[in-house]
Design an enzyme around this catalytic site. Structure first.
Site, mmCIF file in Angstrom:
data_model
loop_
_atom_site.group_PDB
_atom_site.id
_atom_site.type_symbol
_atom_site.label_atom_id
_atom_site.label_comp_id
_atom_site.label_asym_id
_atom_site.label_seq_id
_atom_site.Cartn_x
_atom_site.Cartn_y
_atom_site.Cartn_z
ATOM 1 N N HIS A 214 3.608 1.369 5.939
ATOM 2 C CA HIS A 214 2.952 1.069 7.221
ATOM 3 C C HIS A 214 3.774 1.758 8.307
ATOM 4 O O HIS A 214 4.999 1.890 8.170
ATOM 5 C CB HIS A 214 2.999 -0.412 7.584
ATOM 6 C CG HIS A 214 2.461 -1.382 6.585
ATOM 7 N ND1 HIS A 214 3.167 -1.803 5.491
ATOM 8 C CD2 HIS A 214 1.290 -2.074 6.567
ATOM 9 C CE1 HIS A 214 2.454 -2.703 4.823
ATOM 10 N NE2 HIS A 214 1.304 -2.883 5.447
ATOM 11 N N ASP B 16 6.935 -0.073 9.213
ATOM 12 C CA ASP B 16 8.041 -0.115 8.242
ATOM 13 C C ASP B 16 9.036 1.002 8.493
ATOM 14 O O ASP B 16 10.196 0.897 8.115
ATOM 15 C CB ASP B 16 7.548 0.136 6.794
ATOM 16 C CG ASP B 16 6.410 -0.743 6.382
ATOM 17 O OD1 ASP B 16 6.301 -1.852 6.910
ATOM 18 O OD2 ASP B 16 5.610 -0.296 5.522
ATOM 19 N N GLU C 79 -8.323 -3.452 1.225
ATOM 20 C CA GLU C 79 -7.586 -4.346 0.314
ATOM 21 C C GLU C 79 -8.040 -5.786 0.563
ATOM 22 O O GLU C 79 -7.713 -6.374 1.589
ATOM 23 C CB GLU C 79 -6.083 -4.193 0.572
ATOM 24 C CG GLU C 79 -5.248 -4.949 -0.432
ATOM 25 C CD GLU C 79 -3.751 -4.697 -0.256
ATOM 26 O OE1 GLU C 79 -3.353 -3.541 -0.003
ATOM 27 O OE2 GLU C 79 -2.988 -5.667 -0.362
ATOM 28 N N GLU D 253 -5.193 -6.159 -5.324
ATOM 29 C CA GLU D 253 -3.844 -6.679 -5.578
ATOM 30 C C GLU D 253 -3.909 -7.900 -6.491
ATOM 31 O O GLU D 253 -4.702 -8.826 -6.269
ATOM 32 C CB GLU D 253 -3.185 -7.051 -4.242
ATOM 33 C CG GLU D 253 -1.778 -7.601 -4.413
ATOM 34 C CD GLU D 253 -0.993 -7.637 -3.106
ATOM 35 O OE1 GLU D 253 -1.135 -6.692 -2.301
ATOM 36 O OE2 GLU D 253 -0.251 -8.611 -2.905
ATOM 37 N N HIS E 294 -3.554 -11.258 -4.745
ATOM 38 C CA HIS E 294 -4.704 -11.614 -3.907
ATOM 39 C C HIS E 294 -5.857 -12.119 -4.779
ATOM 40 O O HIS E 294 -6.593 -13.027 -4.388
ATOM 41 C CB HIS E 294 -5.164 -10.410 -3.092
ATOM 42 C CG HIS E 294 -4.129 -9.878 -2.149
ATOM 43 N ND1 HIS E 294 -4.390 -8.849 -1.269
ATOM 44 C CD2 HIS E 294 -2.847 -10.237 -1.923
ATOM 45 C CE1 HIS E 294 -3.292 -8.590 -0.556
ATOM 46 N NE2 HIS E 294 -2.344 -9.415 -0.943
ATOM 47 N N ASP F 243 -2.553 -2.756 -6.133
ATOM 48 C CA ASP F 243 -1.254 -3.254 -5.705
ATOM 49 C C ASP F 243 -0.787 -4.175 -6.806
ATOM 50 O O ASP F 243 -1.371 -5.241 -7.053
ATOM 51 C CB ASP F 243 -1.361 -4.008 -4.373
ATOM 52 C CG ASP F 243 -1.161 -3.098 -3.181
ATOM 53 O OD1 ASP F 243 -1.083 -1.866 -3.383
ATOM 54 O OD2 ASP F 243 -1.076 -3.598 -2.047
ATOM 55 N N ASP G 87 1.108 -15.816 -1.395
ATOM 56 C CA ASP G 87 1.193 -14.469 -1.936
ATOM 57 C C ASP G 87 2.680 -14.197 -2.163
ATOM 58 O O ASP G 87 3.371 -13.728 -1.269
ATOM 59 C CB ASP G 87 0.612 -13.517 -0.879
ATOM 60 C CG ASP G 87 0.411 -12.106 -1.377
ATOM 61 O OD1 ASP G 87 0.520 -11.886 -2.587
ATOM 62 O OD2 ASP G 87 0.120 -11.239 -0.534
ATOM 63 N N ASP H 183 4.254 -12.142 -4.145
ATOM 64 C CA ASP H 183 4.635 -10.728 -4.290
ATOM 65 C C ASP H 183 5.847 -10.519 -5.195
ATOM 66 O O ASP H 183 6.803 -9.823 -4.822
ATOM 67 C CB ASP H 183 4.920 -10.097 -2.916
ATOM 68 C CG ASP H 183 3.657 -9.889 -2.088
ATOM 69 O OD1 ASP H 183 2.570 -9.754 -2.680
ATOM 70 O OD2 ASP H 183 3.767 -9.855 -0.846
ATOM 71 N N ASP I 210 3.482 -3.673 -4.820
ATOM 72 C CA ASP I 210 3.519 -4.477 -3.597
ATOM 73 C C ASP I 210 4.311 -5.737 -3.967
ATOM 74 O O ASP I 210 3.779 -6.840 -4.045
ATOM 75 C CB ASP I 210 2.098 -4.797 -3.134
ATOM 76 C CG ASP I 210 2.070 -5.236 -1.675
ATOM 77 O OD1 ASP I 210 3.151 -5.565 -1.145
ATOM 78 O OD2 ASP I 210 0.981 -5.256 -1.077
#
Ligand code: XLS
Ligand code: NI
Ligand code: NI
Length: 433
Positions: free
Chosen positions: A99, A102, A230, A266, A269, A294, A305, A307, A337
């Site tokens: 992003h 980031d 997404e 993802e 998700h 992802d 989430d 991750d 991700d």
């Protein structure tokens, strides 16, 4: 090379019997499976945000990671880039994703954000040239800064819509400049907290219009990559508009974009939406909108989430089975991700998290490929639907209710149920994973 990972070698493939923590046991990038190397099948990508930008906070405590690049200057942004590319190289990860927020310090306004982004994009271009690492996708962070607290495209304030659209343009420009293969839109705060203050109909129109503008800009600039949405059902907002694959497809249809936009699915998700990962992948494939994944894993109890890096081979195998049935990735890939737990503060942890994830995916993909090549499931699936290949079955789809009634009477149709054979099929899968 920086000295952040100084005691860690480039990670070799040593095979399943190796006890070396800093080696791959399943991911041999050159191994050929179904006519393609594992590297080409999996198209691994590292996520800049989790590995290099996330400070390790949770709702009860702040930063746990102390990284030499934390801070808001261009100089530190470049140190961060140096370390990121070191990691990609040590692991042999061919792609990365980012992003805008980031990779560049937050500016005072849109113009400064853009200048910062452009400077770091030039820096990335040099590093990509030197290392051969490529960009899987770029995206805009339209959810962290407080200006986006009520959404980006779906914000009640048109100035936020404008700021968001302008930011997306700069992020698409950055992605194109770096030869990115996709551009992703995750609707971070495109949803709502309470209906009491929300005009749901208007917000959906705004989101649809924004997406049309993104697609127009893709065509205007000649961007060859895919535009990916997404889906996610909740978090951060209570009701996210892009709930799951089916919801996104309905939305794309409504705005005439079903041939233009695909999905980045993802694992975590899918779980939050009450689906399995493989369900979401299979549905996207059947709807013709499968793009990229992802890869991570969710804690099944938390409702968040989480991750985490994937570590469950049977679970991952069923996902890659659906990817193989879709014909594999075209522009997409396997983006981790995934982030470390906040107690995993050592540089080694970053490398080990990725080694584990890559090995899990490689083992899963190989199992999926063997299962696929055996046709063991597909034979049974074909047999289960074989009635539809008979004259009778084919005729039904082109009949109406009256014709079918007389057919049913005439042929004395009186169906007997057949076993669904789930346990038998599960046993077949277990032979491979
Ligand atoms: C958050 C999303 C995010 C997207 C990119 O849950 O997964 O990380 O992948 O904006
Ligand atoms: Ni994601
Ligand atoms: Ni996510």
């Amino acid at each position: 090379m920086t000295d952040f990972f100084k005691d860690i070698p480039t990670i070799p493939f040593e095979g399943p019997d190796s006890a070396n923590e800093f080696a791959f046991r399943h991911y041999n990038p050159e191994e050929i499976v179904m006519g393609k190397s594992l590297k080409e099948h999996l198209r691994f990508s590292a996520a800049y945000w989790h590995s290099f930008a996330w400070p390790g906070g949770d709702p009860f405590g702040a930063q746990t990671f102390e990284r030499p690049w934390f801070g808001d200057t261009m100089e530190l942004a470049k140190v961060k880039a140096d370390v990121a590319f070191d990691m990609f190289q040590k692991l042999g990860i061919p792609f990365f994703c980012f992003h805008d927020a980031d990779v560049r310090p937050e500016g005072r306004d849109f113009a400064e954000n853009t200048r910062n982004l452009e400077e770091i994009v030039d820096y990335f271009a040099e590093k990509m040239d030197e290392t051969g690492v490529k960009l899987l996708w770029g995206t805009a962070n339209l959810f962290s800064h407080r200006r986006f607290m009520a959404g980006a495209a779906t914000n009640p304030d048109p100035e936020v819509f404008a700021f968001s659209a302008a930011t997306i343009k700069t992020c698409m420009d950055a992605t194109m400049k770096l030869g990115g293969e996709n551009y992703v839109l995750w609707g971070g705060r495109e949803g709502y907290e309470t209906l009491l203050n929300t005009d749901l109909g208007r917000e959906r129109q705004q989101a649809g219009r924004m997406l049309q503008m993104v697609v127009d800009y893709k065509h205007k600039t000649g961007f060859k990559g895919a535009i990916l949405i997404e889906p996610k059902p909740q978090e951060p907002t209570k009701h996210q508009y892009d709930y799951d694959v089916a919801t996104v497809y309905g939305f794309l249809k409504e705005f005439g974009l079903e041939g233009e936009v695909q999905v980045n699915i993802e694992q975590g998700h899918a779980i939050l939406a009450g689906h399995s990962f493989e369900h979401e992948l299979a549905l996207a494939r059947e709807l013709g909108i499968f793009g990229s994944i992802d890869m991570n894993r969710n804690d099944y109890q938390s409702g968040w989430d989480t991750d985490q890096f994937p570590n469950n081979v049977p679970e991952v195998a069923l996902a890659y089975y659906e990817v193989l049935r879709a014909g594999g990735f075209k522009t997409g890939g396997t983006n981790f991700d995934a982030k470390l737990r906040r107690q995993s503060i050592d540089p080694e942890d970053l490398i080990l998290g990725h080694i584990g994830g890559m090995d899990t995916c490689a083992a899963g993909l190989k199992a999926a490929a063997a299962l696929y090549e055996s046709s063991a499931l597909e034979k049974q699936r074909t047999a289960r639907y074989s009635g539809w290949e008979t004259e009778f079955g084919k005729k039904l789809m082109n009949s109406d209710l009256t014709e079918i009634e007389s057919l049913t009477r005439k042929n004395l149709i009186n169906p007997e149920p057949n076993s669904g054979r789930q346990e038998r099929l599960e046993n077949i899968v277990n032979r491979f994973v």
